[in-house]
Structures are given as C-alpha cells and as structure tokens.
Design an enzyme around this catalytic site. Structure first.
Site, PDB file in Angstrom:
ATOM      1  N   LYS A   1      11.653   0.536   1.041  1.00 50.66           N
ATOM      2  CA  LYS A   1      10.682   0.097   0.030  1.00 50.66           C
ATOM      3  C   LYS A   1      10.823   1.005  -1.180  1.00 50.66           C
ATOM      4  CE  LYS A   1       5.810  -0.682  -0.855  1.00 50.66           C
ATOM      5  NZ  LYS A   1       4.474  -0.822  -0.267  1.00 50.66           N
TER       6      LYS A   1
ATOM      7  N   LYS B   1      12.566  -4.178   0.137  1.00 52.36           N
ATOM      8  CA  LYS B   1      11.552  -4.622  -0.823  1.00 52.36           C
ATOM      9  C   LYS B   1      11.634  -3.787  -2.090  1.00 52.36           C
ATOM     10  CE  LYS B   1       6.605  -4.517  -1.352  1.00 52.36           C
ATOM     11  NZ  LYS B   1       5.367  -4.067  -0.803  1.00 52.36           N
TER      12      LYS B   1
HETATM   13  C1  PBG Z   1       1.072  -1.643  -0.539  1.00 47.52           C
HETATM   14  C2  PBG Z   1       1.900  -2.843  -0.778  1.00 47.52           C
HETATM   15  C3  PBG Z   1       2.425  -3.190  -2.018  1.00 47.52           C
HETATM   16  C4  PBG Z   1       3.033  -4.418  -1.851  1.00 47.52           C
HETATM   17  C5  PBG Z   1       2.903  -4.806  -0.513  1.00 47.52           C
HETATM   18  N1  PBG Z   1       2.199  -3.790   0.155  1.00 47.52           N
HETATM   19  C6  PBG Z   1       2.324  -2.544  -3.334  1.00 47.52           C
HETATM   20  C7  PBG Z   1       2.546  -1.125  -3.520  1.00 47.52           C
HETATM   21  O1  PBG Z   1       3.286  -0.467  -2.790  1.00 47.52           O
HETATM   22  O2  PBG Z   1       1.941  -0.606  -4.463  1.00 47.52           O
HETATM   23  C8  PBG Z   1       3.692  -5.156  -2.962  1.00 47.52           C
HETATM   24  C9  PBG Z   1       3.876  -6.602  -2.801  1.00 47.52           C
HETATM   25  C10 PBG Z   1       4.164  -7.344  -4.037  1.00 47.52           C
HETATM   26  O3  PBG Z   1       4.353  -6.784  -5.145  1.00 47.52           O
HETATM   27  O4  PBG Z   1       4.209  -8.575  -3.933  1.00 47.52           O
HETATM   28  N2  PBG Z   1       1.293  -0.864   0.535  1.00 47.52           N
END
Ligand code: PBG
Length: 332
Positions: free
Chosen positions: A199, A256
């Site tokens: 991520k 992601k």
């Molecule tokens: C938070 C989380 C995020 C997303 C999914 N879970 C955002 C972040 O890390 O700030 C992002 C999903 C998206 O942008 O569609 N743990």
C-alpha cells in the site's frame, strides 16, 4: 505489396476472430464493491468527489448488497463514516462491540449470508488525527506495536460479527502475524486475511478521505502517512512487504493503488502463488469521472480498459467503485 509472411493483423480482422484470440476477460466474479456506511436512517448521501458513490445507512446498504449479489459480485468491502463526535486520539470507537461497522456486518450476514464481507483493519475512521495507528504522546510518531495490539483486537471483533476476510490496511509492521494469532486464539480459524501488503503513500486516496472524513478529521487534505505507507518509487520494498505478509499468514495479498502500480502487481504476481487483489482507489475512479464529465474521455470505455489492464497485469480480484455498473454491463 510487401513481402510479409507474418501479418499479425490477420487475427484482428473481424470481431469473431478477435474474440477467439482474446487473452483477458473481466467477469463480475473478479469484482469487489467498496461501500460506505453511515449511522442513521436518512437517504443515501452523495460523495462529491466520487460521482455515483453514496454513504448508505445500514438498511439501504443491505439492499445494495442484495442487488450486488444478484449481479454476481461475490464480495463487498465496507468502510464506516463515523460521526466526528465518536472520534478521539486513541480510536476508542474501534473497539466498541456495537460500532457502526459491526452492526452493518451483522445486518448483511443476516440478510445476504452468501456475500463475502470484507472489513478494513485500521484506525483512521476512528481517530481525530486521521492516522491508521496510535500517536505517541508528543504526536510525532505513529506507534507500531501499540497500534498492532488494537488492530488485532479489532480484527477479532470483526470476525465475531461474521466477516469473511479482515483486511489490515494500516501498514504497521507485524500486524498480519498478530492478527492471525489473535483470530486463531479466539477460534476464528476460518476468517481469512486479505492483506493490504503493498500500500503506497498515494495522493490518489484523496476522495476516499473525504468519503470517510479522515481528511477533515486531520484538518488537511495532505494527511502524511509516509512513515508507514510505501514510497511510490519503491518496487523492491513492495515485494519485501508482500513476502513478509505471506510469511505471517496472509491469505490474499493486495496492491494499492492499482492503475499507477501495474508493474508492482506484475512483479508480485510472479513472486507469489497466493491470490492477488488490486484496489482501484477513489482517485483513479474520480479522474475517469472528471475527464468524462468534461467530455474528454469516454467513461465506459476508459472504465473497462482500466480494469482490464489491472487484470492483465496479474490481479485475481479488483476492488473498484465501478464494480456494480460493470457487473450490470456484463449482465445486460
Ligand atoms: C485507510 C484506507 C484508505 C483507503 C482504504 N483504506 C485511505 C488511506 O490510507 O488514507 C483508500 C481507498 C481509496 O482511496 O479508495 N486505512
């Protein structure tokens, strides 16, 4: 005429021939629909930066789940949008057994039991600062081990509520192993872990943070998560993260965002035999919509191409806000 014995265009000449040599297909079964839930009983609230995406109350969300199931979508990933009054520095609400997310999971499992339910394990919906973990007293550091302890408890509560896959999205070190152990200790040996392994600290999460309110909680759109999320330029480190999660017991690995990270997806596909998920995040969705609204891009064709590319790169499943409409277009 050219003396050309090899002419690849022969196989692109007609729709029928093209269909015979097509290599990649999108199916509804590949798609996971992310959904946002809010407390209360008012009508669905639109998320401004994500056209077509709503925050649903629990009963509307259950109806939506039923429709998604009928369309052949096997899974939903649910995110709570928590009232600011329930947020604090230590994410107390994350461990409330009657929290919005847990009530939602129970409601879905009661009404649409076959739908796979996935929930995020991270503290950001519950913290005033919007971070995924706990802060040190001086606010300078996101604490690792203390956060993991809360996350493991959170995962157990989610498993008790009936979640099929818990999805740690926090990027703390060692959380997959601790969550696995906590789940097993509580008898949840069949609850899987979909690990947000690679991520990245991405600017493409902006619209999501609006949707769940973690940006406004932090008072900024540039919530800086670089001490735990990956540097967008780091491929080897991304692979290392997936190897660690696999060793700690992850059942599925995730990359992601998806579209800007297809090379990572490809590498991880080649480096693991686990199923790989990709998350086409809020900003990827928003940019296609924004360009289409201006008349600059064709929404449906760009949508389908973006998803096909993610699949081609190696994703076995894709979390996408387009899931429902793609499933509809595949069905009708
Ligand atoms: C938070 C989380 C995020 C997303 C999914 N879970 C955002 C972040 O890390 O700030 C992002 C999903 C998206 O942008 O569609 N743990």
């Amino acid at each position: 005429m050219l003396d050309l014995p090899i002419r690849p265009r022969r196989l692109r000449r007609t729709a029928a021939i093209r269909s015979m040599v097509a290599e990649t297909f999108l199916r509804s079964e590949d798609l996971i629909q992310p959904l946002f839930v809010v407390e209360g009983d008012h009508a669905p609230e639109a998320v401004d930066s994500m056209p077509g995406v709503f925050r649903y109350n629990i009963s509307d969300l259950v109806c939506e789940c039923r429709e998604l199931g009928k369309l052949g979508i096997p899974a939903v990933a649910i995110f709570p949008s928590i009232d600011n009054s329930l947020k604090d520095d230590t994410a107390t609400e994350a461990l409330n057994p009657e929290s919005l997310i847990l009530k939602t999971v129970r409601a879905i499992k009661a009404e649409v039991p076959d739908l796979v339910v996935i929930t995020d394990v991270a503290l950001d919906p519950y913290t005033t600062h919007g971070h995924d973990g706990l802060l040190s007293d001086d606010g300078a550091v996101i604490l690792n081990d203390e956060s993991v302890e809360v996350l493991a408890k959170m995962a157990v509560l989610q498993a008790e509520a009936g979640v099929d896959l818990v999805a740690p999205s926090d990027m703390m070190d060692g959380r997959v192993g601790e969550i696995r152990e906590a789940l097993d200790d509580h008898g949840h040996i069949n609850t899987g872990i979909l690990a947000y392994s690679a991520k990245f600290a991405s600017a493409f999460y902006g619209p999501f943070r609006d949707a769940v309110g973690s940006a406004s909680a932090a008072g900024t759109h540039h919530l800086d998560k670089r001490t735990y999320q990956l540097d967008p330029g780091n491929r080897k480190e991304a692979i290392r993260e997936t190897e660690l999660d696999e060793a700690e017991g992850a059942d599925i690995l995730m990359v992601k965002p998806a579209g800007p990270y297809l090379d990572i997806l490809r590498d991880i596909r080649g480096n693991s035999t686990l199923p790989i998920a990709a998350y086409q995040v809020s900003g990827e969705y928003a940019q296609i919509h924004a360009a289409a609204e201006k008349g600059w891009l064709d929404l449906e064709r760009c949508r389908d191409e973006s998803l096909l590319a993610i699949k081609r790169a190696g994703a076995d499943m894709i979390l996408t806000y387009f899931a429902k409409e793609v499933a509809q277009s595949l069905k009708y």
